[in-house]
Design a protein around this motif. Structure first.
Motif, PDB file in Angstrom:
ATOM      1  N   TYR A 181      40.662   0.031  37.254  1.00 14.57           N
ATOM      2  CA  TYR A 181      39.485  -0.294  36.475  1.00 14.57           C
ATOM      3  C   TYR A 181      38.236   0.454  37.047  1.00 14.57           C
ATOM      4  O   TYR A 181      37.419   0.990  36.473  1.00 14.57           O
ATOM      5  CB  TYR A 181      39.431  -1.724  36.328  1.00 14.57           C
ATOM      6  CG  TYR A 181      40.605  -1.991  35.431  1.00 14.57           C
ATOM      7  CD1 TYR A 181      40.599  -1.995  34.065  1.00 14.57           C
ATOM      8  CD2 TYR A 181      41.355  -2.981  36.064  1.00 14.57           C
ATOM      9  CE1 TYR A 181      41.451  -2.218  33.325  1.00 14.57           C
ATOM     10  CE2 TYR A 181      42.647  -3.366  35.144  1.00 14.57           C
ATOM     11  CZ  TYR A 181      42.633  -3.239  33.855  1.00 14.57           C
ATOM     12  OH  TYR A 181      43.395  -3.378  32.941  1.00 14.57           O
ATOM     13  N   VAL A 182      38.049   0.211  38.433  1.00 14.23           N
ATOM     14  CA  VAL A 182      36.909   0.482  39.077  1.00 14.23           C
ATOM     15  C   VAL A 182      36.639   2.001  39.154  1.00 14.23           C
ATOM     16  O   VAL A 182      35.666   2.641  38.876  1.00 14.23           O
ATOM     17  CB  VAL A 182      36.535  -0.112  40.581  1.00 14.23           C
ATOM     18  CG1 VAL A 182      35.556   0.239  41.138  1.00 14.23           C
ATOM     19  CG2 VAL A 182      36.514  -1.538  40.262  1.00 14.23           C
ATOM     20  N   ASP A 183      37.643   2.772  39.419  1.00 19.04           N
ATOM     21  CA  ASP A 183      37.564   4.327  39.414  1.00 19.04           C
ATOM     22  C   ASP A 183      37.366   4.887  38.143  1.00 19.04           C
ATOM     23  O   ASP A 183      36.830   5.940  38.176  1.00 19.04           O
ATOM     24  CB  ASP A 183      38.912   4.750  40.157  1.00 19.04           C
ATOM     25  CG  ASP A 183      38.983   4.433  41.817  1.00 19.04           C
ATOM     26  OD1 ASP A 183      37.975   3.858  42.304  1.00 19.04           O
ATOM     27  OD2 ASP A 183      40.126   4.254  42.422  1.00 19.04           O
ATOM     28  N   ARG A 184      37.851   4.200  37.061  1.00 17.30           N
ATOM     29  CA  ARG A 184      37.755   4.991  35.771  1.00 17.30           C
ATOM     30  C   ARG A 184      36.562   4.354  34.882  1.00 17.30           C
ATOM     31  O   ARG A 184      36.646   5.190  33.933  1.00 17.30           O
ATOM     32  CB  ARG A 184      39.126   4.840  35.238  1.00 17.30           C
ATOM     33  CG  ARG A 184      40.368   5.623  36.045  1.00 17.30           C
ATOM     34  CD  ARG A 184      41.551   5.342  35.455  1.00 17.30           C
ATOM     35  NE  ARG A 184      42.345   6.277  36.091  1.00 17.30           N
ATOM     36  CZ  ARG A 184      43.791   5.980  35.927  1.00 17.30           C
ATOM     37  NH1 ARG A 184      44.491   5.073  35.320  1.00 17.30           N
ATOM     38  NH2 ARG A 184      44.669   6.877  36.637  1.00 17.30           N
ATOM     39  N   TYR A 185      36.038   3.146  35.137  1.00 13.87           N
ATOM     40  CA  TYR A 185      35.385   2.942  33.827  1.00 13.87           C
ATOM     41  C   TYR A 185      34.183   3.761  33.702  1.00 13.87           C
ATOM     42  O   TYR A 185      33.757   4.098  32.323  1.00 13.87           O
ATOM     43  CB  TYR A 185      34.783   1.508  34.274  1.00 13.87           C
ATOM     44  CG  TYR A 185      33.629   1.198  35.201  1.00 13.87           C
ATOM     45  CD1 TYR A 185      32.375   1.517  34.786  1.00 13.87           C
ATOM     46  CD2 TYR A 185      33.940   0.701  36.423  1.00 13.87           C
ATOM     47  CE1 TYR A 185      31.199   1.379  35.824  1.00 13.87           C
ATOM     48  CE2 TYR A 185      32.755   0.732  37.381  1.00 13.87           C
ATOM     49  CZ  TYR A 185      31.693   0.944  37.113  1.00 13.87           C
ATOM     50  OH  TYR A 185      30.439   0.563  38.105  1.00 13.87           O
ATOM     51  N   LYS A 186      33.507   4.397  34.477  1.00 11.57           N
ATOM     52  CA  LYS A 186      32.282   5.356  34.394  1.00 11.57           C
ATOM     53  C   LYS A 186      32.716   6.605  33.626  1.00 11.57           C
ATOM     54  O   LYS A 186      32.030   6.933  32.499  1.00 11.57           O
ATOM     55  CB  LYS A 186      31.641   5.957  35.564  1.00 11.57           C
ATOM     56  CG  LYS A 186      30.832   4.750  36.281  1.00 11.57           C
ATOM     57  CD  LYS A 186      30.125   5.296  37.635  1.00 11.57           C
ATOM     58  CE  LYS A 186      29.469   4.262  38.171  1.00 11.57           C
ATOM     59  NZ  LYS A 186      29.214   4.600  39.602  1.00 11.57           N
ATOM     60  N   LYS A 187      34.007   7.096  33.820  1.00 14.29           N
ATOM     61  CA  LYS A 187      34.569   8.266  33.143  1.00 14.29           C
ATOM     62  C   LYS A 187      34.940   8.000  31.832  1.00 14.29           C
ATOM     63  O   LYS A 187      34.825   8.821  30.971  1.00 14.29           O
ATOM     64  CB  LYS A 187      35.803   8.770  34.094  1.00 14.29           C
ATOM     65  CG  LYS A 187      36.627   9.848  33.315  1.00 14.29           C
ATOM     66  CD  LYS A 187      37.796  10.062  34.066  1.00 14.29           C
ATOM     67  CE  LYS A 187      38.478  11.112  33.439  1.00 14.29           C
ATOM     68  NZ  LYS A 187      39.958  11.459  33.696  1.00 14.29           N
ATOM     69  N   GLU A 188      35.130   6.780  31.305  1.00 19.15           N
ATOM     70  CA  GLU A 188      35.495   6.252  30.170  1.00 19.15           C
ATOM     71  C   GLU A 188      34.352   5.788  29.376  1.00 19.15           C
ATOM     72  O   GLU A 188      34.716   5.357  28.227  1.00 19.15           O
ATOM     73  CB  GLU A 188      36.686   5.287  30.022  1.00 19.15           C
ATOM     74  CG  GLU A 188      37.882   5.608  30.646  1.00 19.15           C
ATOM     75  CD  GLU A 188      38.538   7.286  30.276  1.00 19.15           C
ATOM     76  OE1 GLU A 188      38.333   7.426  29.114  1.00 19.15           O
ATOM     77  OE2 GLU A 188      39.033   7.800  31.231  1.00 19.15           O
TER      78      GLU A 188
END
Length: 160
Positions: free
Chosen positions: A67-74
């Protein structure tokens, strides 16, 4: 539990749809918290989030923080120290549920979606998906609250 009613032309069907997501059996990667997030976004906002593989117990693996690693990318933006009054429909609440097998590991491994009126929809392992108040343990274990850049502010009505 009260019904959450949001009627707005910016919603795909003109009103919030979430009841079809309640009462589902948990199955990692198929019917889990991220599945509810994906389904709620596509059904209501026409926003498609990727369906990442989610192996069982992924949060126990060293270096995985999906979650933390991907939220910005999404396309999600971190809300800095929000109050409950700042939350809007479709905000995503990221939560670190402790795992008794590894009490030393604190990792964001759960998400819930804010509906309105202090209520969230989520799906914890070993339970049926449900709508519950955002308070107590879930609120205390919250690590991040994020908002998708393409989600309108439904607290500001454009019709009705």
């Amino acid at each position: 539990m009260q019904d959450i009613i949001i009627e707005d032309d910016r919603l795909k069907s003109g009103k919030l749809r979430y009841k079809h997501l309640i009462g589902k059996q948990f199955s990692m990667g198929k019917n889990d918290c991220y599945s509810i997030l994906r389904q709620l976004y596509i059904d209501n906002l026409d926003i498609e989030l990727p369906n990442y593989a989610r192996p069982n117990d992924w949060w126990l693996e060293e270096g995985l923080n999906y979650y933390v690693d991907r939220y910005k990318k999404e396309g999600f933006i971190l809300l800095e120290e929000p109050n409950i009054e700042d939350l809007r429909p479709f905000d995503v609440i990221l939560i670190a549920i402790p795992d008794p097998r590894r009490p030393d590991v604190v990792i964001t491994n759960h998400c819930a979606i804010y509906l309105d009126d202090g209520l969230i929809i989520h799906h914890r392992m070993g339970t049926l998906s449900s709508v519950v108040p955002y308070r107590g343990v879930l609120r205390n274990l919250t690590t991040h609250i994020v908002r998708h850049k393409d989600v309108p502010d439904f607290t500001k009505k454009t019709n009705n």
